[in-house]
Write a protein that holds these residues in place. Structure first.
Motif, mmCIF file in Angstrom:
data_model
loop_
_atom_site.group_PDB
_atom_site.id
_atom_site.type_symbol
_atom_site.label_atom_id
_atom_site.label_comp_id
_atom_site.label_asym_id
_atom_site.label_seq_id
_atom_site.Cartn_x
_atom_site.Cartn_y
_atom_site.Cartn_z
ATOM 1 N N ILE A 138 41.338 16.013 5.568
ATOM 2 C CA ILE A 138 40.039 16.348 4.720
ATOM 3 C C ILE A 138 38.764 16.669 5.496
ATOM 4 O O ILE A 138 38.122 17.650 5.407
ATOM 5 N N GLY A 139 38.637 15.746 6.359
ATOM 6 C CA GLY A 139 37.443 16.029 7.240
ATOM 7 C C GLY A 139 37.516 16.860 8.063
ATOM 8 O O GLY A 139 36.733 17.930 8.645
ATOM 9 N N ASP A 199 39.233 19.667 7.640
ATOM 10 C CA ASP A 199 39.364 21.037 6.753
ATOM 11 C C ASP A 199 37.576 21.299 6.648
ATOM 12 O O ASP A 199 37.484 22.314 6.715
ATOM 13 N N ARG A 200 37.001 20.139 6.152
ATOM 14 C CA ARG A 200 35.609 20.425 5.967
ATOM 15 C C ARG A 200 34.699 20.864 7.393
ATOM 16 O O ARG A 200 33.944 21.740 7.241
ATOM 17 N N ARG A 243 35.851 24.673 7.865
ATOM 18 C CA ARG A 243 35.204 25.607 6.942
ATOM 19 C C ARG A 243 33.526 25.712 7.318
ATOM 20 O O ARG A 243 33.255 26.718 7.344
ATOM 21 N N GLY A 252 37.479 28.317 0.483
ATOM 22 C CA GLY A 252 36.248 27.288 0.663
ATOM 23 C C GLY A 252 35.243 27.456 1.735
ATOM 24 O O GLY A 252 34.472 26.600 1.844
ATOM 25 N N THR A 253 35.161 28.884 1.893
ATOM 26 C CA THR A 253 34.099 29.204 3.106
ATOM 27 C C THR A 253 33.306 30.174 2.499
ATOM 28 O O THR A 253 33.636 30.964 1.816
#
Length: 178
Positions: free
Chosen positions: A35-36, A38-39, A42, A73-74
């Motif tokens: 999750i981190g 991917d964040r 992005r 998500g971008t």
């Protein structure tokens, strides 16, 4: 700026995350949780970029979905280009959420000799002064109108010229290899 990312056959999403991390060059170490990670990716992709996934037919369905996940998500004008051989388009079609975002499909065939004789001398500078007849022979014998083959020939030619700088314009080196 262009960064080349190479994957082994059938990479995992973990492989994609790490290769993107190293290609984009954000500060610090790769995050340890997905999750981190991917964040962070992005955020790194928020400025306009083109992400080219070459040999995309090697990607699993999950890996095909991962760039789409990042794209969704971008908040930028991220463009994703999938290039590949046999099976690439079929894989895209089998993923409805990804396939619905494909704006164009382009199949690249062989380039006719007249175009090769125009493009090759203009594109890589090493070919600028080479006799068109020699370029035509290279295309007929080796490249067959395929730009990937021309890239390989050009790579070998420039490597040879670095090793043998006295050979003029590549023609002598090409003729030596015949």
């Amino acid at each position: 700026m262009t960064r080349r990312i190479q994957f082994r056959a059938r990479p995992s999403t973990r492989d994609l995350r790490h290769e993107l991390f190293h290609a984009l060059g954000p500060p610090g170490r790769p995050p340890s949780h997905a999750i981190g990670f991917d964040r962070m990716l992005r955020g790194a992709l928020e400025e306009p970029r083109v992400l080219v996934c070459d040999e995309a037919q090697w990607l699993s369905k999950l890996c095909f979905e991962y760039p789409r996940h990042l794209w969704d998500g971008t908040a930028s004008d991220l463009t994703i280009v999938f290039t590949g051989g046999n099976g690439c388009f079929e894989m895209l079609q089998s993923e409805p959420m990804l396939e619905s975002r494909v704006h164009a499909r382009q199949e690249v065939g062989r380039t006719p000799l007249d175009e090769v004789l125009t493009v090759i001398p203009a594109f890589p500078p090493v070919w600028a002064e080479v006799d068109p007849d020699l370029i035509a022979v290279c295309d007929q014998e080796v490249a067959h109108g395929n730009f990937r083959a021309w890239a390989k020939i050009t790579h070998h030619l420039t490597t040879g010229l670095r090793r043998h700088p006295l050979i003029d314009h590549g023609a002598g080196l090409l003729e030596q290899g015949s």
